[in-house]
Enzyme design. Structure first.
Site: not given
Ligand code: GLA
Length: 451
Positions: A53, A59-60, A62, A172-173, A226
């Protein structure tokens, strides 16, 4: 509940070229390395895929019960393999036997990894668990044990993975590997899958399980973004995720003449969220909430509930660092919701401005950027035809996402590559992606016997 789905036979399945290449790779690995070991397995082989993804904005947020707006990319993990689930009538622990191989993880050595476990419901890993890519797979499979009707079942899988999601790039591998594993296992569990949960929302439950696998088996304290987007994304849509209710809303990434291209640039600075800094940010956000409650601001149970005034009211008690962390999350949540509206209206200038603000906030307030990524963002923001650019994913390296007019993609690519090479004498990878579909069963293959 999802409707009954009969996957096409592999020979008839119409797959995009990049996916079909991964399927060939996984199939050939399976046939050469696993098929003779899995002779008790019956055809067909199942073939599934799950994407990596890129996050447009949010960002940060979730793990702060907030909002984010990611999309799946056109790079994925494909799993090809066979297996069975025997429920028997037994007692005692359930046996899980996994034989697996990955085209991406063995440096050409083609090593078959074998893991055999005796588990009871949700056996967590112990200290003897090796640090290995196979933990993402094992950790995911174990989450499905509570669905089995009783103890003493056997679950036996032979899986070949092929992937083109860059590792350690913040795309997000690992979530793609977990989600592909989950989707693959579900093919063998049929109606048993998710019987231990009552929500009926398969994509959400799958994401929760995959996140748990990553938290507990890869010891990475990630949020749910992710895994959720890898599980539930839809083609040509961004996925607005409310991380408190876990509701999703698909927001069309409008396909029109003036729709910008989505360009991802990889700084190739390794991003590693199991490292301390990500966990530290989580603790700082929790500190911000605790301080706000002491002010007292009783309505703040998570940063999702706070606004800028709350941050100001608690500023003296929080100190500068915690204040800036809270300010980022609070303003970022607001940006996501504004971005949703701007996307719906096709206001690309506004979407871009929000992305630029998000980057500034991540860089100055949340402190998760790095100079290589800043260079990529600043270079992109100066290119004609660029709407906006920002760091994407967990940070501390990894990738940027830029929205740019379609006819300016080449100019942007040259500018990014040129600036990066000039300053660091290193390459950055640049590619265009589209908002892609989430995890799915691609096909079944009856021709899976050893050569
Ligand atoms: C990584 C984490 C997610 C999210 C992002 C930041 O990708 O796996 O859960 O916290 O960082 O948005």
């Amino acid at each position: 509940m999802s409707e009954t789905h009969h996957p096409p036979k592999l020979a008839n399945a119409k797959l995009p070229t990049n996916v079909s290449k991964l399927v060939d790779e996984a199939k050939s690995l399976y046939k050469s390395k696993l098929a003779h070991l899995a002779e008790t397995h019956k055809p067909p082989a199942f073939i599934v895929c799950a994407p990596g993804r890129v996050n447009l904005i949010g960002e940060h947020t979730d793990y702060n019960d907030g909002y984010c707006l990611p999309m799946a990319i056109d790079y994925q993990v494909v799993a090809y393999g066979t297996g069975f689930v025997h429920t028997g009538k037994g007692s005692g622990p359930t046996t899980i036997r996994l034989r697996m191989i990955s085209s991406q993880k063995n440096d050409g050595d083609d090593i078959v990894e074998e893991r055999k476990l005796a588990v009871n419901a949700l056996t967590p890993p112990d200290e003897t668990t090796p640090k290995s890519w196979t933990n993402y797979v094992v950790g995911t499979i174990v989450q499905y044990v509570p669905d089995l009707p009783h103890e003493g079942c056997t679950l036996d899988l032979a899986i070949a993975f092929a992937s083109d999601v860059p590792i350690g790039a913040g795309l997000s591998s690992s979530a793609a590997l977990e989600t592909a594993t989950a989707t693959f296992l579900e093919c063998f569990m049929h109606d048993m899958a998710f019987s231990a949960t009552s929500s009926g929302n398969i994509q959400r439950e799958r994401a929760i399980r995959c996140q748990k696998a990553e938290n507990e088996w890869a010891l990475s304290p990630c949020g749910i973004m992710d895994q959720y987007v890898s599980s539930a994304a839809e083609k040509n849509n961004c996925m607005l995720l409310d991380c408190q209710s876990l509701e999703i809303t698909q927001i069309p990434f409008k396909q029109a003449e003036d729709t910008p291209a989505i360009v991802v640039a990889n700084s190739n600075v390794a991003h590693e969220i199991a490292d301390g800094e990500y966990g530290k940010r989580r603790r700082e956000c929790a500190d911000a909430v605790a301080t706000m409650q002491n002010v007292p601001l009783y309505h703040v149970l998570s940063l999702r509930d706070a606004n800028l005034q709350d941050c100001e009211d608690a500023k003296d008690k929080m100190g500068d660092v915690i204040y800036r962390r809270a300010k980022h999350v609070v303003t970022e949540n607001k940006r996501v919701l504004e971005c949703k509206t701007a996307l719906k209206m096709g206001l690309w200038d506004r979407v871009g401005a929000l992305m630029n603000d998000s980057h500034a906030s991540l860089k100055d307030d949340f402190d998760v950027s790095c100079e290589e990524v800043d260079l990529l963002v600043e270079t992109a923001q100066k290119v004609e035809g660029v709407y906006g650019s920002r760091i994407t994913g967990g940070g501390f390296g990894g990738c940027t996402i830029t929205l740019v007019k379609k006819d300016k993609v080449e100019k942007l690519t040259e500018a990014l590559k040129g600036a990066y090479k000039a300053k660091y004498d290193k390459e950055c990878d640049v590619f265009v992606t589209t908002a892609s579909a989430g995890a799915r069963v691609l096909a079944v293959d009856v021709d899976c016997k050893p050569h």
